[in-house]
Design a protein around this motif. Sequence first.
Motif, PDB file in Angstrom:
ATOM      1  N   GLY A 286       0.188  -0.605 -10.189  1.00  0.00           N
ATOM      2  CA  GLY A 286       1.263  -0.072  -9.295  1.00  0.00           C
ATOM      3  C   GLY A 286       1.116   0.123  -7.886  1.00  0.00           C
ATOM      4  N   VAL A 287       1.932   0.271  -7.180  1.00  0.00           N
ATOM      5  CA  VAL A 287       1.895   0.924  -5.704  1.00  0.00           C
ATOM      6  C   VAL A 287       2.727   2.055  -5.340  1.00  0.00           C
ATOM      7  CG1 VAL A 287       1.472  -1.475  -5.207  1.00  0.00           C
ATOM      8  CG2 VAL A 287       3.570  -0.833  -4.854  1.00  0.00           C
ATOM      9  N   GLU A 288       2.422   2.708  -4.684  1.00  0.00           N
ATOM     10  CA  GLU A 288       3.347   3.917  -3.841  1.00  0.00           C
ATOM     11  C   GLU A 288       4.063   3.373  -2.910  1.00  0.00           C
ATOM     12  OE1 GLU A 288       1.954   8.410  -3.116  1.00  0.00           O
ATOM     13  OE2 GLU A 288       1.534   7.008  -1.407  1.00  0.00           O
ATOM     14  N   VAL A 289       5.433   3.924  -2.839  1.00  0.00           N
ATOM     15  CA  VAL A 289       6.502   3.737  -2.126  1.00  0.00           C
ATOM     16  C   VAL A 289       7.189   4.925  -1.536  1.00  0.00           C
ATOM     17  CG1 VAL A 289       6.761   0.939  -2.585  1.00  0.00           C
ATOM     18  CG2 VAL A 289       8.198   3.035  -3.754  1.00  0.00           C
ATOM     19  N   CYS A 290       7.619   5.195  -0.590  1.00  0.00           N
ATOM     20  CA  CYS A 290       8.144   6.349   0.045  1.00  0.00           C
ATOM     21  C   CYS A 290       9.638   6.086   0.584  1.00  0.00           C
ATOM     22  CB  CYS A 290       7.433   7.021   1.011  1.00  0.00           C
ATOM     23  SG  CYS A 290       5.687   7.558   0.573  1.00  0.00           S
ATOM     24  N   PRO A 291      10.617   5.961  -0.171  1.00  0.00           N
ATOM     25  CA  PRO A 291      11.953   5.776   0.208  1.00  0.00           C
ATOM     26  C   PRO A 291      12.505   7.119   1.158  1.00  0.00           C
ATOM     27  CG  PRO A 291      11.836   5.197  -2.121  1.00  0.00           C
ATOM     28  CD  PRO A 291      10.592   5.898  -1.696  1.00  0.00           C
ATOM     29  N   LYS A 292      13.262   6.790   2.001  1.00  0.00           N
ATOM     30  CA  LYS A 292      13.750   7.881   2.771  1.00  0.00           C
ATOM     31  C   LYS A 292      15.024   8.416   2.316  1.00  0.00           C
ATOM     32  CE  LYS A 292      11.907   5.842   7.120  1.00  0.00           C
ATOM     33  NZ  LYS A 292      11.954   5.433   8.349  1.00  0.00           N
ATOM     34  N   GLY A 345      -1.998  -4.238  -0.239  1.00  0.00           N
ATOM     35  CA  GLY A 345      -3.144  -4.477   0.303  1.00  0.00           C
ATOM     36  C   GLY A 345      -4.361  -3.436  -0.029  1.00  0.00           C
ATOM     37  N   ASN A 346      -3.722  -2.229  -0.073  1.00  0.00           N
ATOM     38  CA  ASN A 346      -4.589  -0.866  -0.074  1.00  0.00           C
ATOM     39  C   ASN A 346      -4.895  -0.765  -1.493  1.00  0.00           C
ATOM     40  OD1 ASN A 346      -4.125   0.096   2.671  1.00  0.00           O
ATOM     41  ND2 ASN A 346      -2.321   1.209   1.904  1.00  0.00           N
ATOM     42  N   LYS A 347      -4.409  -1.293  -2.497  1.00  0.00           N
ATOM     43  CA  LYS A 347      -4.836  -1.477  -3.752  1.00  0.00           C
ATOM     44  C   LYS A 347      -5.570  -2.494  -4.232  1.00  0.00           C
ATOM     45  CE  LYS A 347      -3.146   2.042  -6.462  1.00  0.00           C
ATOM     46  NZ  LYS A 347      -2.313   1.629  -7.514  1.00  0.00           N
ATOM     47  N   VAL A 348      -5.324  -3.480  -3.438  1.00  0.00           N
ATOM     48  CA  VAL A 348      -6.264  -4.867  -3.542  1.00  0.00           C
ATOM     49  C   VAL A 348      -7.801  -4.528  -3.086  1.00  0.00           C
ATOM     50  CG1 VAL A 348      -6.724  -7.155  -2.925  1.00  0.00           C
ATOM     51  CG2 VAL A 348      -4.425  -6.633  -3.716  1.00  0.00           C
ATOM     52  N   ARG A 384     -10.213 -12.458   5.545  1.00  0.00           N
ATOM     53  CA  ARG A 384      -9.992 -11.762   6.471  1.00  0.00           C
ATOM     54  C   ARG A 384      -8.342 -11.386   6.898  1.00  0.00           C
ATOM     55  NH1 ARG A 384     -13.191 -16.107  10.185  1.00  0.00           N
ATOM     56  NH2 ARG A 384     -15.405 -15.244   9.859  1.00  0.00           N
ATOM     57  N   TRP A 385      -7.610 -12.143   6.356  1.00  0.00           N
ATOM     58  CA  TRP A 385      -6.147 -12.013   6.478  1.00  0.00           C
ATOM     59  C   TRP A 385      -5.834 -10.575   5.683  1.00  0.00           C
ATOM     60  CZ3 TRP A 385      -2.948 -12.038   2.083  1.00  0.00           C
ATOM     61  CH2 TRP A 385      -1.336 -11.913   2.607  1.00  0.00           C
ATOM     62  N   ALA A 386      -6.369 -10.682   4.345  1.00  0.00           N
ATOM     63  CA  ALA A 386      -5.968  -9.449   3.576  1.00  0.00           C
ATOM     64  C   ALA A 386      -6.493  -8.179   4.039  1.00  0.00           C
ATOM     65  CB  ALA A 386      -6.620  -9.754   1.987  1.00  0.00           C
ATOM     66  N   TYR A 387      -7.812  -8.103   4.643  1.00  0.00           N
ATOM     67  CA  TYR A 387      -8.219  -7.035   5.395  1.00  0.00           C
ATOM     68  C   TYR A 387      -7.646  -6.498   6.554  1.00  0.00           C
ATOM     69  CZ  TYR A 387     -11.907  -3.919   7.220  1.00  0.00           C
ATOM     70  OH  TYR A 387     -12.198  -2.835   8.175  1.00  0.00           O
ATOM     71  N   ALA A 388      -6.924  -7.479   7.306  1.00  0.00           N
ATOM     72  CA  ALA A 388      -6.247  -7.036   8.296  1.00  0.00           C
ATOM     73  C   ALA A 388      -4.812  -6.601   8.033  1.00  0.00           C
ATOM     74  CB  ALA A 388      -5.961  -8.382   9.151  1.00  0.00           C
ATOM     75  N   MET A 389      -4.317  -7.201   6.815  1.00  0.00           N
ATOM     76  CA  MET A 389      -2.828  -6.537   6.357  1.00  0.00           C
ATOM     77  C   MET A 389      -3.002  -5.140   6.167  1.00  0.00           C
ATOM     78  SD  MET A 389      -0.409  -8.701   6.685  1.00  0.00           S
ATOM     79  CE  MET A 389       0.847  -7.851   5.570  1.00  0.00           C
ATOM     80  N   THR A 390      -4.316  -4.636   5.418  1.00  0.00           N
ATOM     81  CA  THR A 390      -4.407  -3.325   4.834  1.00  0.00           C
ATOM     82  C   THR A 390      -4.734  -2.424   6.308  1.00  0.00           C
ATOM     83  OG1 THR A 390      -7.040  -3.486   4.603  1.00  0.00           O
ATOM     84  CG2 THR A 390      -5.718  -4.044   3.033  1.00  0.00           C
ATOM     85  N   LYS A 391      -5.140  -2.921   7.273  1.00  0.00           N
ATOM     86  CA  LYS A 391      -5.273  -2.082   8.475  1.00  0.00           C
ATOM     87  C   LYS A 391      -4.148  -1.979   9.408  1.00  0.00           C
ATOM     88  CE  LYS A 391      -9.386  -1.255   7.161  1.00  0.00           C
ATOM     89  NZ  LYS A 391      -9.950   0.038   7.028  1.00  0.00           N
TER      90      LYS A 391
END
Length: 447
Positions: A286-292, A345-348, A384-391
């Motif tokens: 699972g992942v965390e989302v923050c609906p407004k 990306g953060n979870k991966v 490299r792409w996955a790492y850049a996505m998390t940043k």
Amino acid sequence: MTDRPSDRPDAGGSQDGPEFGWLYGRRPQGDDGAAAPGTTPASQSPQQPSPQPPPPGVPEPTRMMPVQPRPEPTPTAVHQTTPRQGQPASPTPPPVQPAPPQGPPGGPGAPARRGGGGGGFWARRVRRPRFWIRTVLLLLVLWLIYTVAVPFVTWKGSDQIAFEPSKGERPADQPGTTYLLVGSDSRAGLSAEERKEYSTGNPKSELTDTMMLLHTGDGPSVLLSIPRDSIVDMPGYGESKINSAYARGGPELLVQTIEGETGIRIDKYVEIGLGGVVDVVDAVGGVEVCPKERLKDPLAGLDIKKGCQEVDGKTALAYSRSRKQSALGDLERVRRQREVIGAIGNKVLSPWSVVNPVRWWKLNRAVPTFFRFGDGTSALDASRWAYAMTKTGSGDNRTCTMPVTDASANHWNRDLADPLFQAIIDDQTDEITDEQCTPNGVEVPKG
């Protein structure tokens, strides 16, 4: 005065002298030389346990103690003695080896056993610190081999597709690396039950609901979302919505269209499928989302409350697809898409996803259904792409939506978009302003 021999007690005795022979063990004799009455000759053994008392006037002889036989010496008590002169030397008995000391099994002196037991071979090894150090090092080496091998095994199962245009002129090589990330709504691989569960609709649709440019180089990384309803000049088709390019000419036409509109050369291509979003999100727990705001969209299968929360793959997919419950429509949707991709990306790349071998295996097994990479993309390029996505969105890195003229997102605001494109082309992303880079493309940050 000296005694005469006849007067000594040990003499044979005289007629009138007292008889003391009994004192020396001799029996009294009668006149005829026979033994006195009541006595037994020395050569005979007594027949009665107690001797008869002597007659009156005869002194009682001294009783002789019976001779006790001397016990034979034990082998350990035999001592070598020097024989007396004139006596034959007795043979020396062989030395006797002492018996081994007796003790409990496993005690001092007991031989070490090779098997189990409290004092066995393995028990002694386990108690040694060196045994545990070697065991930990072995497990660490095996874990490293497993962690490195799994991505390469699953990488071979992922598809690589052609994306470079074969027609027309392309922009020249540019500094840095620019990736095109495409989220296709293709239902390929989904069963009828899965399409119904995920509320995906038309099984023949192949539109690109998500298009993002990720640029990495010397400056801050930039993630730029392209609205799906943007009207562009599409080679061979004239002015059309950009999301139809994929259905008409595949990745090649889509790349050719974006390069022609922006002047940015696309170096790498990454494609995400609908089913892959569900698989990967579930694989990482699972992942965390923050609906407004609270969002409820039956067409997308979405019903979610306001505020940060953990969601599963089905909800994450619906959250990134819905655009009916916001005044900004597709502009708000592309913001949520970036949010979901960043959360994945953060979870991966979280330590737990790598350390946990079960999660690492499930995650990598989901890659072939989640990603399709362009030709020439190596495992290192994908990392490299996955790492850049998390940043993206952290530090000096930027996340933007294409500047547009209004909420319909049909037309780009060229006054803001062109300088943004030029900063990416020159790899001078630190010159991008907050006015050019906004979360939804229309709202300018205050202050």
